[in-house]
Design an enzyme around this catalytic site. Sequence first.
Site, short mmCIF file in Angstrom:
data_model
loop_
_atom_site.label_atom_id
_atom_site.label_comp_id
_atom_site.label_asym_id
_atom_site.label_seq_id
_atom_site.Cartn_x
_atom_site.Cartn_y
_atom_site.Cartn_z
N SER A 1 47.19 36.39 36.54
CA SER A 1 48.22 37.78 36.73
C SER A 1 48.97 37.85 35.37
O SER A 1 49.42 36.45 35.11
CB SER A 1 47.81 38.86 37.20
OG SER A 1 49.82 38.38 38.33
N LYS B 1 57.14 35.46 41.20
CA LYS B 1 57.98 36.46 39.87
C LYS B 1 59.30 35.82 39.75
O LYS B 1 59.48 34.74 40.78
CB LYS B 1 58.04 37.67 41.42
CG LYS B 1 56.80 38.31 41.80
CD LYS B 1 55.86 38.97 40.33
CE LYS B 1 54.63 38.91 41.32
NZ LYS B 1 53.70 40.21 40.01
N SER C 1 50.94 39.63 34.90
CA SER C 1 52.38 40.06 35.64
C SER C 1 53.89 39.83 35.40
O SER C 1 54.82 40.02 35.70
CB SER C 1 52.32 39.84 37.42
OG SER C 1 52.81 39.00 37.52
#
Length: 248
Positions: free
Chosen positions: A41, A104, A43
């Site tokens: 993705s 992340k 992100s």
Amino acid sequence: MSENTKSSSGGLWENIKVLIQALLLALVIRTFLFQPFSIPSGSMMSTLLVGDYLFVSKFSYGYSKYSFPFSPNLFSGRIWSSDPERGDVAVFRLPSDPSVDYIKRVIGLPGDRIQMRDGVLYINGEAVPREQVGTYEPEGRYERGEPVPVYQETLPNGVTYNTLDLSPNSPGDNTREFVVPDGHYFMMGDNRDNSSDSRFTVGYVPLENFVGRATYIFFSIADDASPLEIWKWPTDLRLDRFFKSAQK
């Protein structure tokens, strides 16, 4: 049995042994040293893009059950543990569904107070220095037709990285104050306005759920291309991203 038959049979067995040894070596490397991951993705744009393939260091934080294939429940917690550092880009298992891998950046350490105010990150009541350093034009499925502001943040330990600001007033730009529990970490995506992270449903991430620290991108291809279509590589490969750090 003729000599030719014996020789052929022996050669086949040698090839099988070499193949088994290679597979075992690959399994050991993947389990204990480095595991390949692909970015699914946007992100973490612009640090990591869809179509990036990278290696994750399995030994950086020690080992938990999530370090191994099928996550066998051999022990609890971590062994040979080393704490993630603020600013690390890390792969972890989603607390609500440990079968899912997320990637992340570590923003909050145990005991930290984390809050977003008008798009500015605050750690323990202090604003993280943030300055616009340029713009970025997303590609492929994230193309917007206009450049996006890029901001450089500098964490208290000196780690710097870029974040995107897709919207001046997104749901994640103003949050309550989060207090990170002992043994947990607060994770955020660099694409601040398009990231499901600890501000939302991800929540605090236990140390046990960490898989490893992202190291280097070893392969990168346009996000709407297939790596298997080798004949398209001359136009689809992003060669400038090969061997690039996955941290910033």
